[in-house]
Design an enzyme around this catalytic site. Sequence first.
Site, short mmCIF file in Angstrom:
data_model
loop_
_atom_site.label_atom_id
_atom_site.label_comp_id
_atom_site.label_asym_id
_atom_site.label_seq_id
_atom_site.Cartn_x
_atom_site.Cartn_y
_atom_site.Cartn_z
N ARG A 270 27.25 -16.79 -23.97
CA ARG A 270 26.80 -16.05 -22.78
C ARG A 270 25.29 -16.19 -22.67
O ARG A 270 24.72 -16.34 -21.60
CB ARG A 270 27.22 -14.57 -22.83
CG ARG A 270 26.62 -13.80 -21.66
CD ARG A 270 27.16 -12.40 -21.41
NE ARG A 270 27.80 -11.74 -22.52
CZ ARG A 270 27.17 -11.18 -23.56
NH1 ARG A 270 25.85 -11.21 -23.63
NH2 ARG A 270 27.85 -10.60 -24.53
N LYS B 213 28.01 -26.23 -3.39
CA LYS B 213 27.93 -27.02 -2.16
C LYS B 213 27.30 -28.38 -2.46
O LYS B 213 27.88 -29.17 -3.19
CB LYS B 213 27.18 -26.23 -1.09
CG LYS B 213 27.54 -24.73 -1.04
CD LYS B 213 28.97 -24.47 -0.57
CE LYS B 213 29.42 -23.03 -0.80
NZ LYS B 213 28.63 -21.99 -0.19
N ASP C 247 17.23 -19.05 -0.09
CA ASP C 247 18.55 -19.65 -0.31
C ASP C 247 18.48 -21.08 0.24
O ASP C 247 18.44 -21.28 1.45
CB ASP C 247 19.62 -18.81 0.41
CG ASP C 247 21.04 -19.35 0.21
OD1 ASP C 247 21.18 -20.55 -0.13
OD2 ASP C 247 22.00 -18.59 0.42
N TYR D 47 24.58 -16.26 5.38
CA TYR D 47 25.92 -16.46 4.84
C TYR D 47 26.67 -15.13 4.77
O TYR D 47 26.13 -14.13 4.28
CB TYR D 47 25.77 -17.09 3.45
CG TYR D 47 27.07 -17.32 2.74
CD1 TYR D 47 27.97 -18.26 3.19
CD2 TYR D 47 27.39 -16.58 1.61
CE1 TYR D 47 29.16 -18.47 2.53
CE2 TYR D 47 28.58 -16.79 0.94
CZ TYR D 47 29.46 -17.73 1.41
OH TYR D 47 30.64 -17.94 0.75
#
Length: 383
Positions: free
Chosen positions: A50, A199, A174, A102
Amino acid sequence: MEKKLRFNSATIHGGQSPDPAYGAVMPPIYQTSTYAQTTPGGHKGYEYSRTHNPTRTALEKSLASIENGKHGLAFASGLAAMDAVMKLLSPGDEVISTHDLYGGSYRLFTKIFEDFGIKFHFVPMENTARISETINDNTRLIWVETPTNPMMNVIDIAAIAKVAKEHNLLLAVDNTFASPYLQQPLNFGADIVMHSATKYLAGHSDVVLGSLVVNDDSLKERLSFIQNASGAVPGPMDSFLTLRGIKTLHVRLQRHCENGKAVAEYLANHPGVEKVFWPGFETHPNHDVAKAQMKDFGGMLSFIPKGADYNAAMKIVEKLQLFTLAESLGGVESLAGHPASMTHASIPKEEREKSGVVDALIRLSVGIEDAQDLIEDLAQAIG
Ligand SMILES: *Cc1c(COP(=O)(O)O)cnc(C)c1O
């Protein structure tokens, strides 16, 4: 000192060197949760996956390199990366965000973080004056998405960075829609650049992953702390797939841009199309900013078929054969979406329409197939 690589080399080599164990050219998929220690605390920099994993470290270095930043952090998804940024804030803090953003980002802000006492202001950012008017003593962060989704407005990052600096605010961008091939927000003065690497970065519609890149060391420390403490990290396999995708980012984007232009121009000349939203048109209201800020105009565009309503737009996207009707974007294959019923369905109709997301709007993520095949598919669907 390491030689600074140009973008088309950074995608392939940025932060990468052959694996020290056997010289593997690609970073191996270290599918392990833990690492042997010789004495308690005696380890080789890795304790628990982690916190750190070598495949993820390789990806994080690559991410920093392609955004021309110092530190990269990878997350389980784009929204997990945004979630980490929002956890830099405290109750009472305020955020100014792009208004047509978004749908999932809007949902995260309004349905999760508002409940924790953070206030969001959604403003059109094409005019920076609107931002200055909204700043008050509680403002901490400006959140920018450009080009915007799905209206393809372009926001001047450098102009907003100036406002942010004046008021001592963090500026996060973003960069999912553009990718670092088209623009590198840190170069324009942003503090944080975020990606849904799902993406363009990964680029093959086979992984969900998110990233942040920053220059400031203390900001990196805090975000790393949140990354480990909240635990929304990507696994080694997904890190590997994203690394592999990044290696061809520049070649893919070049073709996305060429095909985007061909499709945008075809639609603009089609008698059955009322309007096309693509920043490459000289008539686009933010074309000058796009030209100055972006290397090219990308493969994302939206359009409104003439005289269409909700159902007519649905029919067109259903008729498409080569364009797949699906959420998401930025993969090698072309996708079509109907924002009002898909990506933006979580935004109330009234809010949606305020930013131009009308019921008939269709969004295209133009892939890297043969442009003529894409055009013929649109021709048969629009009729
Ligand atoms: C997809 C997307 C996100 C969310 O990323 P996930 O990887 O799906 O969590 C955020 N912003 C933009 C612009 C996106 O397209």
